[in-house]
Scaffold this motif. Structure first.
Motif, PDB file in Angstrom:
ATOM      1  N   ILE A  30      46.003 -45.921  22.740  1.00  0.00           N
ATOM      2  CA  ILE A  30      46.194 -44.491  22.990  1.00  0.00           C
ATOM      3  C   ILE A  30      45.886 -44.140  24.438  1.00  0.00           C
ATOM      4  CG2 ILE A  30      45.761 -43.838  20.589  1.00  0.00           C
ATOM      5  CD1 ILE A  30      42.966 -42.871  21.512  1.00  0.00           C
ATOM      6  N   SER A  31      46.474 -43.034  24.873  1.00  0.00           N
ATOM      7  CA  SER A  31      46.235 -42.529  26.215  1.00  0.00           C
ATOM      8  C   SER A  31      44.774 -42.115  26.356  1.00  0.00           C
ATOM      9  CB  SER A  31      47.143 -41.316  26.464  1.00  0.00           C
ATOM     10  OG  SER A  31      46.762 -40.640  27.639  1.00  0.00           O
ATOM     11  N   GLN A  32      44.260 -42.240  27.543  1.00  0.00           N
ATOM     12  CA  GLN A  32      42.889 -41.819  27.828  1.00  0.00           C
ATOM     13  C   GLN A  32      42.873 -40.481  28.568  1.00  0.00           C
ATOM     14  OE1 GLN A  32      40.290 -44.239  26.863  1.00  0.00           O
ATOM     15  NE2 GLN A  32      42.085 -45.053  25.847  1.00  0.00           N
ATOM     16  N   ASN A  36      43.196 -36.256  24.380  1.00  0.00           N
ATOM     17  CA  ASN A  36      42.756 -37.562  23.873  1.00  0.00           C
ATOM     18  C   ASN A  36      41.359 -37.917  24.363  1.00  0.00           C
ATOM     19  OD1 ASN A  36      45.251 -37.958  22.623  1.00  0.00           O
ATOM     20  ND2 ASN A  36      45.526 -40.000  23.468  1.00  0.00           N
ATOM     21  N   LEU A 136      46.640 -38.403  18.423  1.00  0.00           N
ATOM     22  CA  LEU A 136      46.180 -39.263  19.500  1.00  0.00           C
ATOM     23  C   LEU A 136      47.434 -39.880  20.086  1.00  0.00           C
ATOM     24  CD1 LEU A 136      43.122 -41.030  17.790  1.00  0.00           C
ATOM     25  CD2 LEU A 136      43.116 -39.014  19.277  1.00  0.00           C
ATOM     26  N   THR A 137      47.813 -39.430  21.275  1.00  0.00           N
ATOM     27  CA  THR A 137      49.092 -39.830  21.845  1.00  0.00           C
ATOM     28  C   THR A 137      49.060 -41.265  22.349  1.00  0.00           C
ATOM     29  OG1 THR A 137      48.466 -38.828  23.948  1.00  0.00           O
ATOM     30  CG2 THR A 137      49.776 -37.491  22.457  1.00  0.00           C
TER      31      THR A 137
END
Length: 198
Positions: A30-32, A36, A136-137
């Motif tokens: 997932i992206s941070q 997110n 959550l992208t």
């Protein structure tokens, strides 16, 4: 008592940890960035009281891929009864269909949702389930990779990590709602016959 080690067949030590897909594997995909960051931080700081689920956004029923032991203990289900299936088994006669539809609509647009509804323990007794649901992208796109629901904000969600939002926006209401997600409130039972307005 619902969710006690006696009803789940799990020792107390086993119910106090994360089950399913490891947190490190979730975080790796997932992206941070953006919102997110709030949930990356939460997953990195979970405690034995943390109550959360992580579902596969690519699955038609958003099958649960991971959850906290505290959530299993609260609901009275074992790991094998939860991992790999959606949350329909928590619904019952007094579960508000409009709240369920609102969650589906939010997920259909990769959106967020804060809601409260009546769900049912494994033994059939009901409880008030207050939670926020967030996508959550993916690390490589803006689409949801997982959906995460937080049912008890322990540790507290740190919204200062997310971009600011307008005061009256749905995101601001969700952030405000998250302040009510304490472990003590998350385990309360509603009065008999209570229907949750949506």
């Amino acid at each position: 008592m619902p969710g006690s080690p006696a009803t789940t067949g799990r020792s107390l030590a086993q119910t106090k940890d994360h089950v399913g897909l490891p947190i490190a594997d979730i975080l790796a995909t997932i992206s941070q960035e953006g919102v997110n960051r709030v949930f990356v931080d939460y997953l990195q700081r979970t405690t034995p009281e943390s109550q959360y689920l992580v579902g596969d956004a690519h699955d038609a029923d958003c099958a649960i891929v991971a959850c906290s032991g505290a959530w299993l203990e609260r609901c009275g289900y074992g790991e094998a009864e939860v991992i790999g299936r959606g949350c329909r088994h928590l619904q019952g006669p007094e579960t508000c269909a409009r709240a369920v539809a609102a969650m589906g609509e939010a997920m259909g647009r990769d959106g967020q949702c804060a809601t409260s509804l009546i769900n049912y323990h494994a033994d059939g007794s009901k409880f008030q389930n207050d939670f926020i649901l967030v996508p959550l992208t993916s690390r490589d796109s803006t689409a949801a990779r997982y959906y995460m629901s937080v049912h008890a904000s322990e540790p507290a969600l740190d919204w200062s990590l997310a971009p600011p939002v307008p005061a009256q926006s749905p995101e601001a209401r969700m952030r405000s709602f998250s302040e009510t997600l304490s472990p003590s409130q998350a385990t309360r039972s509603p009065p008999a016959g209570l229907r949750v307005p949506v």
